[in-house]
Design an enzyme around this catalytic site. Structure first.
Site, PDB file in Angstrom:
ATOM      1  N   SER A 282      -6.017  38.548  95.017  1.00  0.00           N
ATOM      2  CA  SER A 282      -5.891  39.628  96.005  1.00  0.00           C
ATOM      3  C   SER A 282      -6.126  39.116  97.423  1.00  0.00           C
ATOM      4  O   SER A 282      -5.406  39.491  98.363  1.00  0.00           O
ATOM      5  CB  SER A 282      -6.902  40.741  95.689  1.00  0.00           C
ATOM      6  OG  SER A 282      -6.640  41.334  94.447  1.00  0.00           O
TER       7      SER A 282
ATOM      8  N   SER B 272      -6.701  53.349  94.194  1.00  0.00           N
ATOM      9  CA  SER B 272      -5.863  52.162  94.066  1.00  0.00           C
ATOM     10  C   SER B 272      -5.869  51.396  95.370  1.00  0.00           C
ATOM     11  O   SER B 272      -5.463  51.930  96.411  1.00  0.00           O
ATOM     12  CB  SER B 272      -4.420  52.548  93.705  1.00  0.00           C
ATOM     13  OG  SER B 272      -3.540  51.465  93.921  1.00  0.00           O
TER      14      SER B 272
ATOM     15  N   ASP C 265      -8.641  45.293  86.191  1.00  0.00           N
ATOM     16  CA  ASP C 265      -7.958  44.082  85.729  1.00  0.00           C
ATOM     17  C   ASP C 265      -8.725  43.354  84.636  1.00  0.00           C
ATOM     18  O   ASP C 265      -8.180  42.467  83.972  1.00  0.00           O
ATOM     19  CB  ASP C 265      -7.719  43.123  86.900  1.00  0.00           C
ATOM     20  CG  ASP C 265      -6.660  43.628  87.865  1.00  0.00           C
ATOM     21  OD1 ASP C 265      -5.774  44.386  87.423  1.00  0.00           O
ATOM     22  OD2 ASP C 265      -6.722  43.278  89.056  1.00  0.00           O
TER      23      ASP C 265
ATOM     24  N   ARG D 130      -2.864  38.407  82.017  1.00  0.00           N
ATOM     25  CA  ARG D 130      -4.196  38.797  81.548  1.00  0.00           C
ATOM     26  C   ARG D 130      -4.211  39.042  80.031  1.00  0.00           C
ATOM     27  O   ARG D 130      -5.232  38.814  79.373  1.00  0.00           O
ATOM     28  CB  ARG D 130      -4.699  40.015  82.319  1.00  0.00           C
ATOM     29  CG  ARG D 130      -4.730  39.762  83.833  1.00  0.00           C
ATOM     30  CD  ARG D 130      -5.672  40.664  84.565  1.00  0.00           C
ATOM     31  NE  ARG D 130      -5.417  40.635  86.000  1.00  0.00           N
ATOM     32  CZ  ARG D 130      -5.864  39.687  86.831  1.00  0.00           C
ATOM     33  NH1 ARG D 130      -6.593  38.692  86.356  1.00  0.00           N
ATOM     34  NH2 ARG D 130      -5.575  39.735  88.123  1.00  0.00           N
TER      35      ARG D 130
END
Length: 439
Positions: free
Chosen positions: A25, A172, A326, A399
């Site tokens: 990110s 979000s 995540d 993931r």
């Protein structure tokens, strides 16, 4: 490795002292904000994964000079808020939802025409929660299914966008960031309100670059909000990207569930809007300590020491979810090794990630003998499972691939993971790291 199979089996305790790749990110945002700033931005410990490289490619198409002296060092020659140029071709974000959504916000304020697209997964993912508020700001965005699906065409007008006060339907960081970035090109102060606090990397880094941002200080009274003033002068910065806690999460769980393991993971970002994984694992009984705590480029960083432990099932939901969305795939693996049941709720967002992570995770872990009940917004996982090696598939989701690999460490026999190269999106070298830790 993309498309190739990898075989994983448990070979004993995990021991070692290591670092994990830079935060995905933060790497994305460093390139984006460096491009919008004046002067040079030098980024160290950049994540050279496929998603972040897509961000670099898009800004190069808009006239930004970006060099990579090494794989993990990036130099951006920023041209200021008004310095982007109309691209001569479609901007392809690959599989990166962060690039797609944040760039839609940036492009909404430009005086030129652009088109954003991506791979099959990106073109199937919902974009309406971003395009709707951007249209309220005056952006002209056209796309499939009434601008709810990519490709998206953004036609800039050259006029300032309208500042808005907008409440998002879900917490979000991608939605919030897209609106705040469009707010850079607004006619006043743009405010985004959320039902829970989402990760705040955008606010922290934009502030470091020189933007004026205000956030709620008393959420019980004010709720959760972030406001940004328009048209700041952003200045290039030197940024050191901390290790990605989402990548560290797989090793934290691995060391927790493989007997006699102990790992030290250095320089991990422990931003309080991202550290839900540590809170939940500790609540489950995991032995995790933080040492050498410090601030690096506005982000809290620490070394994490984790040892194997007996885990207990738990309930995960509510305002915890935005802080660990995540990490839920690997938390599901931890739950399989815990005593009792673990219930995950309020995580419907998992259905629209790189894959439907609820359905894919449950389906693939069942092949290994897991007992998992799916819910529309999560799952119930029965603990103390005896897993068996099997042939499983990542479905192209990084993931999922890593979560299956950690499950394989405690399964009997060997597990073959198909399309294992998906891990390169966020953790290049993941499988070689696992092998080194098992020596």
């Amino acid at each position: 490795m993309q498309g190739q199979d990898v075989v994983v089996k448990g070979l004993g305790p995990l021991q070692g002292d290591l670092t994990v790749p830079g935060d995905k990110s933060i790497s994305h945002r460093a390139v984006m904000f460096g491009s919008l700033a004046k002067g040079q931005t030098r980024i160290k410990n950049f994540l050279p994964g496929q998603d972040c490289l897509s961000t670099i490619a898009c800004f190069r198409k808009m006239g930004i000079a970006i060099s990579q002296p090494t794989a993990t060092e990036v130099i951006v020659q920023g041209q200021g808020l008004q310095g982007l140029q109309e691209p001569g071709d479609v901007l392809d974000v690959g599989n990166s939802g962060t690039t797609m959504r944040l760039m839609t916000g940036i492009l909404s304020g430009q005086p030129f025409f652009s088109v954003l697209t991506g791979d099959d997964s990106i073109r199937s993912r919902p974009m309406g929660r971003v395009t709707e508020p951007l249209k309220k700001m005056g952006a002209t965005i056209l796309g499939r299914q009434d601008s709810k699906k990519a490709p998206l065409a953004v036609a800039g007008t050259g006029r300032p966008l309208q500042a808005i006060d907008y409440s998002t339907p879900v917490a979000s960081a991608q939605i919030k960031s897209a609106i705040l970035l469009a707010g850079l090109y607004g006619d006043g102060i743009t405010t985004v309100r959320e039902p829970h606090r989402s990760r705040d990397h955008t606010e922290r880094m934009l502030t470091a670059f020189g933007a004026t941002i205000r956030q709620s200080t008393n959420p019980s009274v004010e709720g959760f909000f972030s406001s940004i003033e328009s048209f700041p002068t952003l200045q290039g910065q030197d940024i050191e990207v901390p290790g990605d806690i989402s990548s560290a999460a797989f090793l934290l769980v691995a060391a927790s569930i493989v007997p006699q393991s102990q790992l030290r993971i250095r320089n991990v970002g422990v931003n309080p809007t991202r550290d839900g994984i540590i809170e939940v694992l500790q609540a489950m009984g995991s032995s995790i300590q933080q040492e050498n705590e410090r601030i690096v480029a506005g982000e809290p960083v620490a070394d994490l020491i984790v040892k194997s432990a007996s885990l207990q099932g738990t309930t995960i939901g509510g305002d915890l979810i935005p802080r660990l969305i995540d990490e839920i795939p690997i938390l599901a693996v931890a739950a399989l090794c815990a005593q009792g049941k673990t219930v995950i709720r309020d995580a419907a967002e998992l259905r629209v990630k790189e894959s439907d992570r609820i359905a894919v995770l449950a389906g693939e872990l069942r092949k290994m003998g897991a007992t998992i009940e799916e819910h529309p917004d999560g799952m119930t996982i029965c603990g103390f499972q005896r897993l068996q090696g099997a042939t499983v598939e990542s479905k192209g989701d990084h993931r999922i691939a890593m979560a299956l690999a950690i499950a394989a460490l405690v399964a009997e026999g060997s597990t073959t993971i198909q399309d294992a190269g998906a891990v390169d999106v966020s953790f290049p070298g993941f499988f070689s790291t696992l092998k080194l830790l098992q020596q």
